[in-house]
Design an enzyme around this catalytic site. Structure first.
Site, PDB file in Angstrom:
ATOM      1  CG  HIS A   1       9.053  -7.589  -3.510  1.00 14.89           C
ATOM      2  ND1 HIS A   1       9.152  -6.435  -2.744  1.00 14.89           N
ATOM      3  CD2 HIS A   1       7.806  -8.082  -3.267  1.00 14.89           C
ATOM      4  CE1 HIS A   1       8.024  -6.253  -2.083  1.00 14.89           C
ATOM      5  NE2 HIS A   1       7.200  -7.234  -2.383  1.00 14.89           N
TER       6      HIS A   1
ATOM      7  CE1 TYR B   1       5.904  -2.161   2.195  1.00 16.87           C
ATOM      8  CE2 TYR B   1       7.266  -3.268   0.559  1.00 16.87           C
ATOM      9  CZ  TYR B   1       6.113  -3.203   1.305  1.00 16.87           C
ATOM     10  OH  TYR B   1       5.153  -4.176   1.173  1.00 16.87           O
TER      11      TYR B   1
ATOM     12  NE  ARG C   1       3.200 -12.312  -1.948  1.00 18.95           N
ATOM     13  CZ  ARG C   1       4.465 -12.557  -2.313  1.00 18.95           C
ATOM     14  NH1 ARG C   1       5.071 -13.668  -1.893  1.00 18.95           N
ATOM     15  NH2 ARG C   1       5.116 -11.707  -3.086  1.00 18.95           N
TER      16      ARG C   1
ATOM     17  CE  LYS D   1       1.185 -12.174  -5.138  1.00 18.11           C
ATOM     18  NZ  LYS D   1       0.829 -10.764  -5.426  1.00 18.11           N
TER      19      LYS D   1
END
Length: 315
Positions: free
Chosen positions: A284, A293, A163, A190
């Site tokens: 994730h 995806y 990111r 995250k």
């Protein structure tokens, strides 16, 4: 015009909104959105049953009432995502109220389900476009060290699936790792989720080129990527560089810094990458997040089929 709300219900609504602002650390914008959502639902109840909205009406809410409210909202053009948010607000209010009112049963409200909405698929670049972006990211008029900096940042985004916040969060201490053969970076993503991501040779070379040209000394605890005056690099500058290269290459508006992360995942999958390995590389928490995806890959496959197969156009 919104119908009257009984004093008791008005006080309850005000108390819940105060709770949201104080204890849930919700922003003023969020509090206002939730107020509008719940007020809209109470207004519907009043109109649906006649009279002012009050505690008695709220206690008597049934599944059919909620379905009628959602159907009316959809008929007015409210999108599935907005309706899901509105239902979430109503549920939050009902849950809060049931914790404070012994005779308030929130079961009917809490069991309601919003219409499912299809999340938009990520929009990756194709391999040629992604490569072109990493090679032509900066304006030729920029200083050499800034061109090298921008190249290093986007090469990390595409080469390691970072990111933008993760790339710009790298420090001088990470530079030594990047330049080591077969290096991996420890990234805190995250939710505080930590992961190891490999650094491809092209990214390592791009970072090394940037460091050779950078006018600022490398501080182990300072930012790896610096702005014009030596402070931390603002992500807006990378977004602006992407806007420029997007125009020069004729790419769509979806060609953003984050699209390079999508491209990393999609191209790995196209090359036969394992879905769970890609999940780990992206950081994730859930495999279902990565599975989107597979839909992107299938869509790209169908596009290629329609463009290339001699019978795809009905010939």
């Amino acid at each position: 015009m919104t119908l009257a709300i009984s004093p008791a219900l008005r006080d309850a609504l005000a108390g819940w909104l105060t709770h949201l602002a104080a204890l849930s650390d919700a922003s003023p914008h969020t509090v206002e959105a939730y107020r509008a959502d719940v007020t809209g639902f109470l207004d519907f109840l009043a109109r649906h049953h006649g009279g002012a909205a009050g505690m008695a009406q709220l206690r008597a809410v049934e599944t059919a009432d909620l379905r009628a409210w959602m159907a009316q909202a959809r008929a007015r053009g409210l999108g599935a995502r907005s309706l899901a948010r509105a239902l979430s607000a109503v549920k939050s209010f009902a849950r809060w109220l049931s914790d404070r009112e012994d005779d308030f049963d929130a079961t009917a409200i809490l069991s309601a389900r919003a219409p499912r909405h299809q999340k938009p698929l990520p929009r990756p670049l194709d391999e040629d476009a992604a490569r072109a972006v990493t090679q032509q990211i900066s304006d030729d008029k920029a200083e050499a060290w800034i061109r090298a900096r921008d190249t290093a940042v986007v090469t990390l985004l595409y080469g390691s699936g970072l990111r933008i916040s993760e790339a710009l969060g790298l420090t001088g201490r990470d530079a030594a790792l990047i330049e080591s053969p077969g290096a991996s970076l420890r990234i805190l993503g995250k939710g505080g989720k930590e992961r190891l991501v490999p650094v491809i040779p092209a990214a390592a070379a791009a970072v090394a080129a940037y460091l050779r040209l950078s006018p600022y000394p490398l501080d182990p605890d300072g930012p790896l990527f610096r702005g014009q005056r030596g402070g931390p690099l603002n992500p807006r500058l990378i977004a602006r560089a992407m806007e420029g290269v997007r125009l020069r290459l004729g790419l769509p508006a979806t060609a953003t810094p984050h699209a390079l992360r999508h491209s990393f995942a999609t191209h790995l999958l196209s090359a036969g990458g394992d879905l769970r390995a890609i999940q780990e590389l992206l950081g994730h928490a859930k495999l279902s997040t990565t599975q989107v995806y597979t839909a992107v890959d299938s869509a790209r496959l169908m596009e290629s089929y329609r463009a290339a197969h001699p019978r795809a156009q009905g010939g």
